[in-house]
Design an enzyme around this catalytic site. Sequence first.
Site, PDB file in Angstrom:
ATOM      1  CE  LYS A  54      -0.262  -0.235   5.040  1.00  0.00           C
ATOM      2  NZ  LYS A  54      -1.099  -0.647   6.197  1.00  0.00           N
ATOM      3  CE1 TYR A 284      12.617  31.926   3.318  1.00  0.00           C
ATOM      4  CE2 TYR A 284      12.091  29.593   3.348  1.00  0.00           C
ATOM      5  CZ  TYR A 284      12.299  30.766   2.651  1.00  0.00           C
ATOM      6  OH  TYR A 284      12.189  30.771   1.282  1.00  0.00           O
TER       7      TYR A 284
END
Length: 412
Positions: A54, A284
């Site tokens: 999956k 940042y």
Amino acid sequence: MTYPAAAGDLRPETPTAPARAEERSAVIDLEAIRHNVRRLAAVASPAKVMAVVKADGYGHGAVPVARAALSAGATWLGVAHISEALALRAAGIEAPLLAWLHTPDSNFAAAVAAGIDIGCSGWELGRIVAAAREQERPARIHLKVDTGLGRNGASIDTWDSLLGEAMEYQDQGLLRVVGIFSHLAVADEPERPETDEQLALFRDVLAVARDAGMDPEVRHLANTPATLSRPDTHFDLVRVGLGLYGLSPFAGQSSAELGLRPAMTVRTVVSNCKDVPAGQGVSYGLNYRTGGVTTLGLIPLGYADGVPRIGTGGPVRVEGTNYPVVGRIAMDQMVIDLGQRNVAAGGPSILGAEAVLFGDGTDGGPTAEDWAAAAGTINYEIVTRISPRVPRRYVNEQPSVSENPSAGEGRR
Ligand SMILES: *Cc1c(COP(=O)(O)O)cnc(C)c1O
């Protein structure tokens, strides 16, 4: 062979140019997948192995992983969604294949038409039967019972009636109950008592089914941690995901200690290297400031590539050294502090050097577990969240001759 993650990665290449690794890639070692399947199959034997692919094979690529797993002895495949199962069938994979997470919008008719086994917790039964009628073909179902996880699965008190209904439809030729299964909640913490409680309930459920005359082909309960730590949960089939990819489900045990080999290496190439003064803010927020004159390396991977933004401090290995990421991880990039190198004066620049975020952990290299620790998550999430912007590159697609001595026979 390369499976580009997106059409945008198909760059023109000069046919005569030497093979060059992509600027960034998740390298998937299919021999590691095969090794892990063989290892898990030996542990599970005589129970069979369902390879859980999956979520695009936990980020490794569902189709190549499924093929490798089947070639190494897995006999079943498992996915969450019918759409994932249909994609495997569309790739030509014909092995028994179970999908277990549905909504009322799931395409049960397509699943029946493609011979996909359908997990059924209760509400799906009417829709599955309708799909079987429409397709004029019996559905293959696995009844799922909730033995304690509290997610999918029939509640214990509805088990009798679900079983009865399913048996009626089976008698009418509309479906076949191929399996009965449940899912464990705490198998990764072997000391906890709830696994015993779930196992006892699962045995009760199977006894009820047997007494009602139901004899399914496969009874299955174990995930990777239970496969490795609880032989009494193996029954006929084990559903292994994480272990297939070579990762450990246990906090205190490494892949190597479990005889597993991590299959994914995420690597890139350093995109800048420069000297900076003391007190230079990095990325940042300027949350990190250099402690002295130093040299920064720029790693061109960020949260758009699936590196957790919260994972500052996670390791990046360059030229044999693991450097922690400093400052904020941005969308496309992050920074490592190399210590003073004086590249402007001819010191050793790492521009263009390979940078590894995680791999198989040999020789002290960083691991998915290191990144999980940095990001406050688990190794499952670290590999699964590597985004489509990182092309997957497959190595060892075919077993080598020494791996399979009979492989060369009969070719001519
Ligand atoms: C994902 C999943 C598995 C595989 O679990 P691992 O811990 O990765 O082995 C098995 N069964 C079900 C129902 C799952 O959803």
